[in-house]
Write an enzyme that holds these catalytic residues in place. Structure first.
Site, PDB file in Angstrom:
ATOM      1  CB  CYS A  65      84.047  64.259  31.619  1.00  0.00           C
ATOM      2  SG  CYS A  65      82.957  65.102  32.777  1.00  0.00           S
ATOM      3  CB  CYS A  68      82.111  62.059  36.260  1.00  0.00           C
ATOM      4  SG  CYS A  68      80.899  62.765  35.112  1.00  0.00           S
ATOM      5  CB  CYS A 147     103.098  63.332  17.344  1.00  0.00           C
ATOM      6  SG  CYS A 147     101.344  63.438  17.742  1.00  0.00           S
ATOM      7  CB  CYS A 150     100.748  59.754  21.235  1.00  0.00           C
ATOM      8  SG  CYS A 150      99.983  59.750  19.607  1.00  0.00           S
ATOM      9  CG  ASP A 661     138.176  62.721  35.364  1.00  0.00           C
ATOM     10  OD1 ASP A 661     137.594  62.374  34.326  1.00  0.00           O
ATOM     11  OD2 ASP A 661     137.804  62.400  36.496  1.00  0.00           O
TER      12      ASP A 661
END
Length: 777
Positions: A65, A68, A147, A150, A661
């Site tokens: 994990c 670690c 989504c 992710c 402009d």
């Protein structure tokens, strides 16, 4: 196809000392697909700059994990002499920059093992003198994102990679932009990290000019493929190449100090005796084509799911009321009826063939300790399908038949896929702005071939992406300027409205600067290229649009945060719903006649639980917000208003006044006649014939506008219609009504003069306002 690596000798890369002599320690390792340059001078954190740093990569096993990886980093950084340490959890690698005179690789390995992990030295770079280097920016095409969850997961993974300075991922454009240090991590390692996370990835483009994607025509058999492989394998400077026979794309990694893109293309054409036609693939066009392919593939999935789901829906709600069809469906075949067999097979095809994408996406999301919309879809459809299968098996064994819900899974998958198809169409609109900008630049250019003395001895047509600084290009009338440069010789008017927005063309002569993508109107120009690739004005505009599309608005950042906790919340609510309805039924909180026929409290509660997941499946908050932002940004760019970043887009609601402009922003970017007044009794048609006959000999932009107006007056009801599709001035039919002129000449800054039917015609140009006044003498 597996990339082909060549056994290249070690070649020097950027190893020149200040005196211009190459440093023998600056080498390029052929197996490492990046330029291995000397490290920058490093700061040890106390403002002390030292030299003689080294870098080592180590494989670490036992990490499970993020805690670690943090532990390993802390153990390494605690050593005296370690400059920096980055640990990649997914790759199980550690990248360490250190001073060899203070600490060695054995000390680093021991520190990792003392922290409770196993370590193995993978690669150590030789100790060298420090030298400045720059980070590279690469754009990667990422597939498989569904989504905002992710996006958040992938951004977190990329930012934790060693050597990555910055990473941003855009859902709507399916692009990821990563700024990285090529000394620490390579483009291939970034692609591998994205693929290890469960997504599809490929390099779109990079600021490092050592990779090119070519389209190859003329490959018809395996023999041609072998011939191309042998050709590239023996070509000096080519380091790696991959040929995709399906798409006929050749991806080549080459040594920029030995080989250039144009030399590479010329070498392939020459060695193949022109049997292979090679052209450069524009990365932006590739991205657009991939979006189109994804939309087409999604539409096929929707149609397949719908064709399988409609029969299941009909067998449940329509066929029981048609006696003939119902008789067929209730035929007993083994332990089940014919209708049950058909439902199991058809729903299974939708669930596991069409819906395979949801299982794969859900698996990679859970593997990265994240949740997304696909997790909800997989949960909802799987619960409905597997419960229905269980109900059939339970009925076959016990004789007590529960109600099945096979139609739920196919119809849900169909609706979600249809939503994804609409989403892809919306994404396509966001890339229209970039596509239109890319199309402004020409695909080819006329290169003038010069001898050693600088004399032009010929010309050849080349791909515009192969132009090099210093090339002499010929710009013929009506063509576009391929790159930025300056005019060497020639004179012409150039339409620069695509950059300036002004409709009036600009006169270009020797020493004038020209911009890539602008249109040469009249005479030929000879232009020397000064800026190519990402340095051109047009490329910088494209880069601004891409940056604006990838920048997240504050509301989108909030939506991403909500989406990250959305799925766990929905799953918790679904489980709570199941428990409440089930135990409420057991204790008698609602009457038993609420249950469906042959139903139990379990399946009644399960249907409510599935409904919660099904309703939440589209994850609208995580999809609609980024899609809406990207589409709005694309529309703004298409209309000439570049919205820089999502924050500006969100604050645009407070705008009360807009000041333009540039007239070209509001007009068609070209001169046109608006009003014609005749102050004598002369017929307007005769007047326009005379003035058009005189102006037909002039190349002035206003002359062209007058000629178009007169032509439309004679051939169309509305003379103000000036669309190019209506008239072609060069057509003999359209110019047959013009009168012959003699003694025509231009009065610089004043107008023109000629004779028509022995009458002197003077056309005078007034500056304020721009009028053409006709005098008949």
């Amino acid at each position: 196809m597996t990339p082909i690596f060549k056994n290249l000798q070690l070649t020097e890369v950027n190893g020149r000392s200040r005196g211009g002599v190459r440093d023998a320690t600056a080498i390029d390792i052929g197996g490492n697909l990046e330029d291995v340059r000397l490290l920058d001078s490093c700061d040890d954190g106390y403002g002390v700059e030292k030299t003689g740093v080294a870098r080592i990569q180590m494989r670490i096993t036992g990490m499970t994990c993020a805690a670690c990886s943090n532990s390993v980093e802390g153990a390494i950084r605690s050593l005296n002499g370690v400059v920096s340490a980055s640990v990649a959890l997914l790759q199980n690698k550690a990248d360490v920059v250190y001073y060899p005179n203070l600490v060695n690789d054995g000390d680093i390995k021991n520190a990792i093992e003392d922290a409770g992990f196993e370590a193995e030295i993978l690669q150590e770079q030789p100790t060298t003198k420090a030298k400045s280097h720059e980070t590279l920016v690469g754009q990667f095409i990422i597939g498989g994102m569904t989504c905002a969850a992710c996006v958040n997961s992938l951004e977190g993974i990329l930012r934790k990679l060693p050597g990555v300075k910055r990473a941003i991922v855009a859902l709507a454009t399916s692009l990821g932009e990563v700024e990285y240090d090529p000394l620490i991590i390579s483009k291939n390692e970034i692609v591998n990290a994205i693929e290890d996370a469960g997504f599809e990835a490929s390099l779109a483009q990079s600021s490092g000019q050592d990779r090119i994607t070519l389209g190859v025509n003329g490959i018809y058999s395996n023999l041609d493929v072998h011939m191309l492989n042998d050709m590239l394998y023996n070509m000096k400077g080519v380091r790696q190449f991959t040929f995709n026979k399906t798409s006929s794309e050749l991806d080549v990694l080459f040594d920029t100090e030995i080989l250039g893109p144009r030399a590479l293309v010329d070498a392939i054409n020459e060695e193949s005796s022109s049997d292979f036609k090679v052209h450069v693939k524009n990365p932006h066009i590739r991205m657009v084509s991939q979006n189109i392919e994804e939309s087409t593939r999604m539409l096929h999935h929707v149609l397949l799911s719908l064709s399988l789901g409609i029969p299941i829906f009909a067998m449940r709600f329509i066929c029981p009321y048609i006696p003939f069809l119902n008789t067929i469906l209730v035929l007993q075949i083994g332990p089940f009826q014919l209708g049950d067999w058909l439902r199991v097979v058809l729903a299974g095809l939708v669930q596991f063939v069409v819906g395979k994408r949801f299982y794969l996406a859900a698996f990679r999301a859970l593997r990265n300790r994240a949740t997304n919309m696909d997790v909800l879809v997989a949960l909802g459809t799987s619960a409905a399908y597997f419960y229905s299968v269980y109900a059939l098996l339970y009925g076959a064994i016990t004789g007590f038949w529960f109600q099945t819900y096979f139609e739920t899974s196919p119809m849900l998958i169909t609706f979600v896929l249809f939503g994804k198809y609409l989403e892809n169409l919306a994404k396509g609109k966001t890339s229209d702005a970039i596509k239109k900008l890319v199309e402004l630049a020409p695909s080819t250019a006329l290169l003038l071939i010069q001898d050693k003395g600088g004399s032009v001895i010929g010309e050849r047509e080349i791909d515009a992406l192969l132009i090099q600084p210093g090339d002499l290009l010929k710009i013929v009338p009506g063509s576009k300027v391929p790159v930025d440069g300056f005019v060497v010789s020639g004179s012409s008017y150039v339409n620069e409205s695509m950059v300036t927005g002004e409709s009036a063309p600009v006169l270009k002569k020797a020493s004038s600067l020209v911009i890539g993508g602008t249109i040469n109107l009249h005479g030929s120009l000879y232009v020397q290229a000064t800026k190519i690739g990402s340095d051109t004005v047009l490329s910088q505009i494209i880069s601004l649009v891409e940056t604006a599309q990838m920048t997240k608005a504050p509301i989108q950042k909030f939506a991403d945060f909500v989406a990250s906790i959305f799925v766990p919340t929905v799953v918790a609510l679904s489980m709570t719903t199941f428990m409440v309805w089930y135990f409420s039924g057991v204790v008698g909180s609602y009457p038993q006649d609420w249950l469906p026929q042959n139903g139990t409290y379990f399946d009644f509660a399960l249907m409510f639980s599935i409904s919660v997941v099904v309703v939440a499946c589209p994850c609208a908050l995580g999809l609609a917000t980024p899609t809406a932002v990207m589409v709005a940004t694309g529309v703004g760019a298409n209309n000439g208003v570049l919205i820089k970043g999502g924050d500006a887009l969100e604050r645009a609601q407070k705008i009360r006044y807009v000041v333009f402009d540039k007239t070209g922003t509001l007009t068609q970017s070209k001169a046109a006649v608006t009003t014609v007044k005749v102050f004598t009794r002369m017929d307007r048609g005769e007047f326009l014939t005379l003035v058009a006959s005189a102006e037909a000999n002039s190349e002035h932009p206003i002359s062209k506008a007058i000629l178009e107006y007169a032509c439309n007056f004679h051939f169309f009801e509305d003379p103000c219609v000036t669309k190019d599709s209506l008239i072609e001035i060069s057509d003999a039919k359209m110019t047959g009504w013009l009168l012959d002129t003699v003694d025509f000449y231009t009065i610089p800054g004043k107008g023109i003069q000629c004779y028509i039917n022995e009458k002197q015609i003077l056309v005078r140009l007034e500056s304020k306002p721009q009028w053409r006044l006709l005098y008949l003498l």
